[in-house]
Design a protein around this motif. Sequence first.
Motif, short mmCIF file in Angstrom:
data_model
loop_
_atom_site.label_atom_id
_atom_site.label_comp_id
_atom_site.label_asym_id
_atom_site.label_seq_id
_atom_site.Cartn_x
_atom_site.Cartn_y
_atom_site.Cartn_z
N PRO A 30 6.06 -11.01 12.32
CA PRO A 30 5.09 -10.59 11.30
C PRO A 30 5.52 -9.32 10.56
CG PRO A 30 4.32 -9.92 13.45
CD PRO A 30 5.60 -10.67 13.68
N PHE A 31 6.70 -9.36 9.98
CA PHE A 31 7.24 -8.21 9.25
C PHE A 31 7.16 -8.47 7.75
CE2 PHE A 31 10.33 -6.75 12.85
CZ PHE A 31 9.24 -6.51 13.66
N PHE A 32 6.72 -7.45 7.02
CA PHE A 32 6.54 -7.57 5.58
C PHE A 32 7.18 -6.38 4.87
CE2 PHE A 32 3.15 -9.75 7.72
CZ PHE A 32 2.99 -10.94 7.01
N ILE A 33 7.73 -6.65 3.70
CA ILE A 33 8.35 -5.60 2.88
C ILE A 33 7.57 -5.47 1.58
CG2 ILE A 33 10.45 -4.83 1.70
CD1 ILE A 33 10.84 -5.04 4.71
N HIS A 34 7.24 -4.24 1.24
CA HIS A 34 6.73 -3.97 -0.11
C HIS A 34 7.70 -2.99 -0.77
CE1 HIS A 34 4.07 -3.71 -3.47
NE2 HIS A 34 4.10 -2.39 -3.40
N ALA A 35 8.48 -3.50 -1.71
CA ALA A 35 9.48 -2.68 -2.39
C ALA A 35 8.85 -1.95 -3.59
CB ALA A 35 10.64 -3.55 -2.85
N TYR A 36 9.39 -0.79 -3.89
CA TYR A 36 8.92 -0.02 -5.04
C TYR A 36 10.08 0.76 -5.64
CZ TYR A 36 8.95 3.97 -1.80
OH TYR A 36 9.33 4.94 -0.90
N GLU A 37 9.90 1.22 -6.86
CA GLU A 37 10.92 2.00 -7.53
C GLU A 37 10.89 3.44 -7.04
OE1 GLU A 37 10.87 1.70 -11.76
OE2 GLU A 37 10.62 -0.48 -11.75
N ILE A 38 12.06 3.99 -6.74
CA ILE A 38 12.14 5.32 -6.16
C ILE A 38 11.51 6.38 -7.06
CG2 ILE A 38 14.46 5.69 -7.08
CD1 ILE A 38 13.05 7.04 -3.74
N ARG A 39 11.54 6.17 -8.36
CA ARG A 39 10.96 7.15 -9.28
C ARG A 39 9.45 7.28 -9.11
NH1 ARG A 39 8.91 4.60 -14.01
NH2 ARG A 39 9.38 2.37 -14.10
N ASN A 40 8.82 6.29 -8.49
CA ASN A 40 7.38 6.31 -8.26
C ASN A 40 7.00 6.82 -6.86
OD1 ASN A 40 6.89 5.19 -10.82
ND2 ASN A 40 7.07 3.11 -10.03
N GLN A 41 7.97 7.32 -6.13
CA GLN A 41 7.73 7.56 -4.70
C GLN A 41 6.58 8.53 -4.42
OE1 GLN A 41 10.68 7.25 -1.53
NE2 GLN A 41 10.67 9.48 -1.46
N ARG A 42 6.48 9.59 -5.16
CA ARG A 42 5.41 10.56 -4.90
C ARG A 42 4.05 9.89 -4.97
NH1 ARG A 42 2.02 13.90 -7.74
NH2 ARG A 42 1.47 15.88 -6.72
N ASN A 43 3.82 9.13 -6.04
CA ASN A 43 2.53 8.45 -6.22
C ASN A 43 2.35 7.31 -5.22
OD1 ASN A 43 1.66 10.10 -8.36
ND2 ASN A 43 2.75 8.85 -9.86
N ILE A 44 3.44 6.67 -4.85
CA ILE A 44 3.38 5.61 -3.84
C ILE A 44 2.93 6.19 -2.51
CG2 ILE A 44 4.77 4.04 -2.43
CD1 ILE A 44 4.20 2.83 -5.11
N TYR A 45 3.46 7.34 -2.13
CA TYR A 45 3.08 7.96 -0.86
C TYR A 45 1.59 8.32 -0.85
CZ TYR A 45 7.86 8.36 0.95
OH TYR A 45 9.12 8.08 1.45
N ILE A 46 1.10 8.80 -1.97
CA ILE A 46 -0.34 9.10 -2.07
C ILE A 46 -1.14 7.81 -1.92
CG2 ILE A 46 -2.17 9.88 -3.64
CD1 ILE A 46 -0.08 11.83 -4.84
N ALA A 47 -0.68 6.76 -2.57
CA ALA A 47 -1.37 5.46 -2.52
C ALA A 47 -1.36 4.88 -1.11
CB ALA A 47 -0.74 4.48 -3.51
N ILE A 48 -0.28 5.07 -0.37
CA ILE A 48 -0.21 4.59 1.01
C ILE A 48 -1.28 5.27 1.86
CG2 ILE A 48 1.19 4.55 3.11
CD1 ILE A 48 3.67 4.30 1.27
N GLY A 49 -1.39 6.58 1.73
CA GLY A 49 -2.42 7.31 2.48
C GLY A 49 -3.81 6.85 2.12
N ASN A 50 -4.06 6.62 0.83
CA ASN A 50 -5.37 6.13 0.39
C ASN A 50 -5.64 4.72 0.89
OD1 ASN A 50 -5.91 8.52 -0.98
ND2 ASN A 50 -5.11 7.76 -2.93
N LEU A 51 -4.60 3.90 0.93
CA LEU A 51 -4.74 2.54 1.45
C LEU A 51 -5.14 2.56 2.92
CD1 LEU A 51 -4.35 -0.56 1.26
CD2 LEU A 51 -1.93 -0.19 1.76
N GLN A 52 -4.52 3.42 3.69
CA GLN A 52 -4.86 3.55 5.11
C GLN A 52 -6.33 3.95 5.27
OE1 GLN A 52 -3.08 6.83 7.28
NE2 GLN A 52 -2.94 5.59 9.14
#
Length: 202
Positions: A30-52
């Motif tokens: 049960p392994f899943f990958i969600h890929a994203y563009e490195i230029r968006n990393q700061r906002n992605i990290y914020i979104a991960i915390g909010n998702l949790q």
Amino acid sequence: MAIHAEFNKLFEIMGSKRFLSLEGLGKEVPFFIHAYEIRNQRNIYIAIGNLQKRLKKEKGIETALVGLYDLVVEYFLEKGELEDVFKYEKENSKQVLLKDFTSIINPEEVIIPYFKKKREECNCRIMMVYQVGEVFPYLRTHIILNTLQSQIKDIPLVVFFPGEYIMSKELGFSLNLFGKFPGPYYRAFKLEDYLIRSGVHD
């Protein structure tokens, strides 16, 4: 797709009963990958915390968030060696550092125990992994996932990956970090594809 809409879709998938019960995976891990563009990393990290937080608040779903860079820092802190590592880094070549770090932060003795600890801390129903690029090249995602295949079989593990997860007959299967550094891996699913493939409903 805007990050907000992107993570709304991830919330829909990860909060579904089908996803949590691993339906539609057959006998695959049960392994899943969600890929994203490195230029968006700061906002992605914020979104991960909010998702949790959102999964906990709206669905009552406990998740374990595993930062690979945090893993390395905590390991050396517990050993009382973090300051020595900083000094060692200044005095040695990248080749020496790569060899030594790859040997020290090894999957069997460091990675597996850390993931077990994180899972047990909150009795989680989903594990999420990030900070992949920060530990390259001494920790490679495909090696970590290969190691965890025998350890995590009953809950989903989602990796937020800065790059591409290529799945094609022509190019094969590869986790392509930053779009430049391929690592072969074929057992994981693209997280966004689960919605289409499994017809997710609450």
